[in-house]
Design an enzyme around this catalytic site. Sequence first.
Site: not given
Length: 440
Positions: A86, A280, A296, A393
Site C-alpha cells: 500500500e 485497519k 504470522d 494517499h
Amino acid sequence: MMKQPVEGFSKLTKNQKIEWLAQAYFSDPGKAVSIFKTYWNDDEKLQKLHDEFIENTITNYYLPLGVAPNFLINEQLYTIPMAIEESSVVAAAGKAAKFWLKRGGFHAEVVNTEKIGQVHFIYKGDKERLRQYFEHIKPALFSETETITENMKKRGGGIIAIELRDKTAALEDYYQLHCTFNTLDAMGANFINSCLEQFARTLQQGAQEYEAFETEEKKIRIVMSILSNYVPDCLVRASVSCKVEELNEDQMPPEEFADKFVRAVDIARIEPYRAVTHNKGIMNGIDAVVLATGNDFRAVEAGVHAYAARNGRYSSLTSASIENGIFRFEIEIPLALGTVGGLTSLHPLVQLSLEMLGNPSAPELMQIVAVAGLAQNFGAIRSLVTTGIQKGHMKMHLLNILNQLQATDEEKAFFVTYFKDKTATHRSVIEAFHKLRENA
C-alpha cells in the site's frame, strides 16, 4: 474448454508445473511462463530455500520492503522495516515518527506474554467424577510432556497452567483443557501444539485406567488439540504524549487539532463502521512489520480483531485524551510474536530486518510493532481531521497510476512536480497524462 483435473501435480518439477498451468489457463502460454520465471532468483540456493517454504511453488511473489526511520522508542532510536504494497503506509509512518521525535518519542511496555492452547473433548459422564479425574491426572499432564518442555524450561518458559473448563452450557458434553504457556522469544506454535497433543493422549489413555469412572466415562473423545491465536494476556501498550500547545499544526490551532483528534478516536470507540476502518489503518503498520520480521500476520490479525470485540462491540484499539493541558494517545494490543524459529532463521531478508532492529527479543519486538501501529493510526487521523485522507494517499498513489499508463521516467518526473500542489485523483492524472501526450 472445460478444465481437466490433474493427477500427481505435487510430484511434477517446477518447470512441469508451470508448463501445465500455462497450457491449461492462459491465452498466451509463452508470456505466462516468461513472467513466472522472471521472478525466480538467480541464486539457485536462495531460490531452492524459497521453493521449500510451501508446496507447489512456481515462482516468488514480491512485495516492497521499505523502512521508516527516526522512531524514538523508550529513548532508543530505530529504523523500522516494513513489507507492504500500500503506497502511503511507509511515508505516513516515517512522518509520524519524525513528528514525535521532537516531542519525547514513543513509550512502550509489555503487560504480559502468556499464550493459550486448548484440548477440546467430549465427555458424557458425571461432572464431579471428571473434575476428580482431572486432579488425579494433572501431574501426569506435566510429567509426560517433560521431553517437549525441557529446553523451554531451561530458558525460563514452559507450561504455566492447565485448567479443566466445563463448556456444556454452550455445547452438549463439551469440555476443554485450557492451557497457558510462556514461549519466550519463540512464537511457539509448534511447541504449544506438541504439548497439547501429548495432553490429549495422556488424558484419553488415563481415563481408560481410572477406576472411579463408569465404563462409558472411560471413553473420553478428543475432538482436537490446537493453540489459540486469541492472546488477550499477551499484551503490549504504547503511547505518546505532549502539551497540547506543542501540537502545532499548520492547518489549525493546537487546541482545535487536539479536540478533533480525540473526538475522532472517540467516534471509532463507539461506532463499529468507523472502528473497522480505524483499526485497519493500525494494522497497516503492524502487519508490515510483522511480515518483514517473518511472523504470522494472519494470526496477529485474527487475535487483534477478536480483542477489539472483547466487550461485545467492535471498537477502537487506540484511545486519546486531554487532561490538564496534556494530549495523550495510546494503544493496547495483543501480539504473539517470535524472534527465533520459523522464517526468522531461514529468510535472509527477515534476518536483516531483525538485525536492523538490533536483534530484539520477542517482548522488544512486541513494543516496536505496537509503536508502528500507533504511529500509523496517528498519521491517518492527523490527515483525516486536517487536510483529508485523499490528498496524501493519492499523491503516493500517483506513481502506481503512471505505471499503469506505462509512463516514461521523464513523464513520471514531470507529473510528480505537476501534482505537487494539486490533488492527484485517478481521473485528473489520466486526463493530464493524455493531454501531455497529445501536446508532445
